[in-house]
Design a protein around this motif. Structure first.
Motif, mmCIF file in Angstrom:
data_model
loop_
_atom_site.group_PDB
_atom_site.id
_atom_site.type_symbol
_atom_site.label_atom_id
_atom_site.label_comp_id
_atom_site.label_asym_id
_atom_site.label_seq_id
_atom_site.Cartn_x
_atom_site.Cartn_y
_atom_site.Cartn_z
ATOM 1 N N ALA A 1 -25.208 2.777 -24.609
ATOM 2 C CA ALA A 1 -24.408 3.581 -23.879
ATOM 3 C C ALA A 1 -25.161 4.939 -23.214
ATOM 4 N N THR A 2 -24.932 5.340 -22.161
ATOM 5 C CA THR A 2 -25.669 6.488 -21.719
ATOM 6 C C THR A 2 -24.861 7.909 -22.001
ATOM 7 N N MET A 3 -25.942 8.652 -22.434
ATOM 8 C CA MET A 3 -25.451 10.173 -22.583
ATOM 9 C C MET A 3 -26.232 11.186 -21.897
ATOM 10 N N GLU B 1 -19.805 5.826 -13.585
ATOM 11 C CA GLU B 1 -20.234 4.840 -14.760
ATOM 12 C C GLU B 1 -20.386 3.735 -13.942
ATOM 13 N N LYS B 2 -21.625 2.928 -14.408
ATOM 14 C CA LYS B 2 -21.541 1.698 -13.850
ATOM 15 C C LYS B 2 -22.011 0.848 -14.634
ATOM 16 N N LYS B 3 -21.300 -0.027 -15.361
ATOM 17 C CA LYS B 3 -21.450 -0.849 -16.534
ATOM 18 C C LYS B 3 -21.856 0.275 -17.565
ATOM 19 N N ASP B 4 -23.161 -0.072 -18.056
ATOM 20 C CA ASP B 4 -23.521 0.717 -19.102
ATOM 21 C C ASP B 4 -24.222 2.025 -18.810
ATOM 22 N N VAL C 1 -24.741 5.271 -16.033
ATOM 23 C CA VAL C 1 -24.387 6.463 -15.456
ATOM 24 C C VAL C 1 -25.012 7.102 -14.198
ATOM 25 N N GLU C 2 -24.535 7.155 -13.321
ATOM 26 C CA GLU C 2 -25.155 7.511 -12.126
ATOM 27 C C GLU C 2 -24.892 9.198 -11.890
#
Lengths: 288, 276, 353, 142
Positions: B90-92, C78-81, C83-84
């Motif tokens: 995941a992105t944080m 959010e774009k799939k996993d 983040v823009e």
């Protein structure tokens, strides 16, 4: 010295109370005062500039006031409805406070300037007042006063709004609420806002930002939480630094509740709250 | 672009420390940032889960380990709940590093005593690894770490590593009643064990971190052992939003924890108004 | 490099009209009608006749136009996993403020210090750079004004690009900065040769005397007293009536504390915002654990006074208060910073304690 | 006509069963609706409705047990008073009350559930999307 000051002095001198919550002369008119010694009782004043509803100082959220000890409080007739509400909602125990009722003939719209009560000087909420002599009290001071003149402009404004198209009403509220900066002063002065943690202080569900979407949500939610409890003391509107006509919302809801459930806020700590109770035969014409 | 814009981080690893604390290993998504990012032991940052908000933690990994950072947290509020919900990949977001740091240059050539309680080991662990990765530059290393119960001890794998090392003296302890039948460490409160471990104050620095009550009772023990207030360091954590001295909430009297801290000596702390 | 000129009131309006016609945002005091009566606010002027060139103080300060009550600092998607992030721009379209109060203009310069404290706040300074401020000298406000006590002047020039002081037939204009010079040069036709300087001086003198009467202060002594009296019983005594609402902070031109929040705009997208916040509420400093370093209202009140008269001066050499008096006017509990500070001043100078 | 987003808050004991029943009976109704199951209509705070609009719903359905049928005896009576007030508040604020349907649907009333959804969808589609509410943040940056 006047009757009120003498009474306060006596209560403090006898040790019956530790603090008298009343009004004093401040730099910009009358303001709340916390008198803790008999000799300071002289500072107390009561006249038509005493617009503040002091009962919120009795709520458990005001820890620094509770720390002073048993209070006596000066209330106007209208304030006793807040007091009754606080007792009803288990926030205040009647026996833990000495209530000094002051007979009142209405307070001023602009309390910063001394003036006589007249059609154009009286606060709107006082118009049509039925409770000039407080009942829920231990002591009563002052002379009986005539009823404040005039008819409520808030009711008139509500009628005007009701007569508008939905688009006009929405535009009206957008204009009013766009000024809100979410300082929540309306909440802090409200005797009904004694929640330990307000919904608005949580990250969810209310948006804390001062944009119209957040402001609409906040004021609708606040109005709903006040439903059946608001006594129209007008403090929220008085303190709003953005001059948002908050009484319109609360008064409208009070009218809806009176029309639908026949309930009016009163000064009886034993009465039932309209939201939180029900009748099986309540109207449901709007439900499919 | 503005200074509140975070770096994007990828969650590379999730380590459950205890039932309610967790460590996230975060790698910089932008290779250029991964390459250039540096920080010093003791500094903190603002971690964010998009949609939940930002939260302040020290960087728990050592600055000697490049390309990633770690943070350890306990689930208490909205952001930390969201941080528990993220999956690997995941992105944080991360902004930082902010604040001052432990004076490792001053400590070089000296002994270091680490004293931590509970999740207070997180900021200390950063320094521990920093010291251990440069082990030959320091003299004796003593670690006293305690938690309420055995289950509350964090970084268990690393505690085992430290225990196994000959160049580290590790004292582990749990509060009375918090031990398990097979517990081999000490039983007792951290200040007591510090007294028992009795590290020498000669050419030594102490780094203390943990709950306020632990710090309060540890300082006199250290003083008795002969540590001066100038050689005892700790880190303060106040509520923060910006991390850069603007949002106005972390100050203790005239001292801004985000800019003047989070690392303070005991001497500095004693001078502060008691409002933290 | 200040120079002087003269401008008539109708030329001020003509100048505003030119700016509006050219698409420049003009902010000026104006009347806002509400069901509760009229109020005066700084607001974007769409028409020249909305601009109020009077002496009434706008209910809120100018900070709204530099640190808005809510301001987007970034947007995410959010774009799939992945983040823009969409950063927001920190360059802003030019705006001209006409008729600012000198205290409000000065406040911006005071807050500049913290906004540039090691970390440069691009959003604040982006707006600062895009704004030219034409200030209108003040005749001295009301009994809650005390700008002279905190080192400012009712006709002060701090923070202004052009200062207009009333003189017969219009305003004596003092052009104070390059930005001001540029504006005046671009609209040279609206300005005449310098005159009325004596009248302007007299106006300033009168204003200063009027404000001086409200409060005299020895800021250095006040600061010293505050620094040494963190735990004084005084703090307990002043906060009793305080509701902790923070209305004072929201109308204050120098209160700049803020909160950062994320708000979703649907599923998987949203914005991060910077919102006004205030030290007067309990949640401001509440830790995740529930521990609150400023647990009662008196400590929060102390923080506000300390920050303004002790902490900020120590850090930045400036009092974080312009003496505009708005907080006293707006306080539902009738508290008055003038009263608080004069008590401190008395204790600091009068030898009491 | 374009699909709308309708969020339905349904009580666990009756209306969720009603929706289930509609499915079991293979009743057809528009797919615009998403269900959120709550334990009782008394749990449905008006703020849920506001939140739904904030996050992009074009319409909301609130549904619980018929009066007298509440699993918790009186939850729906309480809800009824609250919704009566909230609906008037919405009208007073200028928000179109046709975007919210209040209904009682029992576990056996699959047909009624279909009707409630169909009617609501039809009405909300005619009103169009409710971007107006969600977009109230006025994302201008100046």
């Amino acid at each position: 010295m006047g009757e009120l000051q003498e009474l306060a002095r006596k209560l403090l001198a006898d040790g019956a109370v530790k603090v008298v919550i009343g009004y004093e002369e401040g730099p910009r008119g009358v303001r709340p005062a916390f008198i803790t010694t008999p000799k300071d009782a002289d500072r107390l004043v009561f006249d038509e500039r005493c617009v503040h509803n002091l009962t919120m100082y009795l709520t458990p959220t005001r820890k620094h006031i509770a720390a002073l000890g048993k209070p006596a409080i000066i209330v106007k007739g209208c304030d006793t409805r807040s007091l009754a509400g606080l007792i009803r909602q288990s926030q205040v125990k009647r026996e833990n406070v000495v209530v000094i009722g002051a007979r009142c003939g209405g307070v001023l719209k602009d309390p910063s300037v001394k003036a006589a009560i007249a059609e154009d000087t009286v606060a709107d909420r006082c118009r049509g007042c039925t409770i000039r002599e407080p009942r829920l009290v231990d002591h009563l001071v002052g002379e009986p006063k005539p009823a404040p003149p005039g008819k409520s402009l808030v009711d008139q404004k509500i009628d005007e709004l009701d007569a508008m198209t939905p688009e006009q009403r929405l535009a009206f509220w957008h204009e009013q609420l766009s000024r809100c900066i979410r300082c929540h002063a309306c909440r802090e002065v409200c005797p009904n806002c004694f929640c330990v943690r307000c919904l608005a202080d949580k990250a969810e569900p209310l948006e804390s930002s001062a944009h119209l979407r957040g402001n609409m949500a906040w004021h609708m939610v606040r109005a709903m939480h006040q439903a059946g409890r608001c006594v129209d003391c007008g403090e929220c509107e008085r303190v709003c630094p953005a001059d948002i006509p908050l009484r319109l919302l609360n008064r409208k809801i009070a009218r809806v509740i009176e029309a639908r459930f026949g309930h009016r806020p009163d000064d009886d700590p034993e009465s039932t709250a309209p939201i939180g109770s029900f009748q099986p035969e309540d109207g449901q014409e709007f439900i499919r | 672009m503005n200074l509140y814009q975070p770096y994007l981080m990828r969650v590379d690893e999730i380590i459950d420390e205890t039932v309610d604390t967790r460590t996230l290993k975060l790698a910089f998504k932008d290779p250029a940032v991964a390459e250039s990012f540096t920080f010093k032991a003791g500094q903190f940052g603002e971690y964010s889960v998009f949609g939940a908000g930002e939260c302040t933690f020290c960087v728990a990994s050592s600055p000697t380990r490049k390309g990633y950072i770690e943070c350890s947290f306990k689930k208490v509020g909205r952001v930390t709940s969201a941080m528990r919900d993220v999956d690997v990949g995941a992105t944080m977001g991360f902004r930082g590093p902010y604040g001052n740091s432990f004076p490792l240059d001053k400590m070089e050539g000296k002994s270091v005593v680490f004293i931590a309680g509970g999740i207070g080991l997180a900021p200390v662990r950063c320094v521990i690894w920093n010291v251990l990765d440069l082990r030959d530059r320091f003299k004796d290393v003593t670690i006293v770490y305690g938690a309420r119960t055995v289950g509350d001890l964090v970084y268990k794998r690393e505690l085992a590593q430290w225990a196994a090392r000959k160049d580290v003296k590790l004292w582990q302890t749990v509060d009375p009643g918090g031990e398990t039948p097979d517990w081999k460490g000490e039983i007792g409160f951290v200040p007591t064990i510090v007294g028992k471990a009795a590290p020498s104050p000669k050419d030594a620095y102490a780094i203390v971190c943990g709950p306020p009550v632990m710090i309060k009772f540890t300082l006199p023990v250290l003083a008795k052992l002969g540590f001066s207030d100038e050689t005892i360091y700790t880190t303060l954590e106040n509520r923060m939003k910006c991390g850069v001295g603007k949002c106005g909430r972390c100050n203790i009297g005239p001292v801004y924890v985000c800019k003047d801290g989070p690392v303070f000596t005991a001497a500095e702390i004693k001078k502060l108004p008691q409002e933290f | 490099m200040t120079r002087k000129a003269f401008i008539t009131e109708s030329d001020v309006r003509a100048l505003a009209a030119d700016l509006i016609a050219a698409g420049t945002r003009v902010v000026a005091p104006g009347r806002v009608g509400t069901p509760l009566g009229e109020r005066i606010e700084y607001r974007v002027a769409n028409k020249v006749d909305e601009i109020l060139l009077g002496q009434d103080e706008p209910a809120r300060s100018l900070k709204d136009f530099f640190l808005p009550p809510t301001d987007v600092i970034l947007a995410w998607q959010e774009k799939k996993d992945q983040v823009e992030l969409t950063p927001v721009s920190s360059t802003f379209a030019p705006q001209v403020i006409i008729g600012a109060k000198p205290c409000d203009a000065a406040a911006l310069e005071i807050v500049d210090k913290v906004m540039d404290w090691d970390y440069h706040d691009e959003l604040w300074f982006g707006r600062r750079a895009a704004t030219t401020i034409i200030t209108l000298a003040c005749e001295g406000g009301d009994r809650s004004c005390f700008c002279t006590a905190v080192g400012l002047e009712p006709s002060g020039t701090r923070g202004s690009d052009v200062l207009l002081t009333p003189a017969a037939g219009g305003y004596s204009a003092e052009i104070l900065t390059d930005k001001g010079e540029k504006l005046v040069a671009a609209h040279a036709v609206r300005f005449g040769a310098d005159k009325g300087a004596d009248e302007a001086r007299a106006f300033a003198e009168k204003g200063r005397k009027r404000v001086d009467a409200n409060l005299g202060l020895k800021p250095a002594e006040v600061r010293k007293w505050l620094a040494g009296h963190f735990d004084d019983a005084f703090w307990k005594s002043i906060a009793l009536a305080c509701h902790g609402c923070g209305a004072c902070a929201s109308v204050c031109p120098t209160c700049h504390c803020f909160d950062i929040v994320d708000e979703c705009e649907g599923l998987g997208c949203g914005v991060r915002r910077r919102n006004w916040d205030t030290c007067q509420t309990a949640k401001f400093t509440m830790h995740g654990s529930g521990h609150n370093p400023r647990a009662d209202q008196s400590s929060r009140m102390r923080q506000r006074v300390m920050h303004k008269f002790c902490i900020y001066p120590e850090r930045f050499g400036e009092i974080l208060c312009t003496g505009c008096g708005r907080c006293a006017r707006v306080c539902p509990g009738g508290m008055d910073i003038l009263e608080v500070v004069s008590k401190v001043n008395e204790m600091a100078c009068g030898g009491a304690k | 006509m374009a699909e709308t987003k309708i969020l339905a808050f349904v009580c666990n004991w009756c209306s969720y069963g009603g929706a289930d029943n509609a499915g079991g009976m293979r009743l057809k109704y528009p797919a615009d609706v998403r269900l959120v199951r709550v334990m009782c209509s008394g749990r449905i705070d008006p703020v849920f409705i506001i939140k739904a609009f904030e996050r992009g719903a074009d319409g909301v359905i609130v549904s619980g047990c018929h009066p007298g049928d509440c699993h918790y005896t009186a939850g729906n009576y309480h809800a009824r008073r609250r919704f009566a007030v909230f609906r008037e508040l919405m009208i007073f604020m200028g928000i179109d009350p046709r975007r919210v349907t209040f209904s009682w649907v029992s576990a056996s009333e699959g047909g009624k559930w279909r009707d409630v959804v169909s009617e609501t969808v039809e009405r909300v589609r005619a009103l169009g999307p409710f971007e107006g509410y969600r977009g109230l943040t006025g994302r201008q940056h100046g």
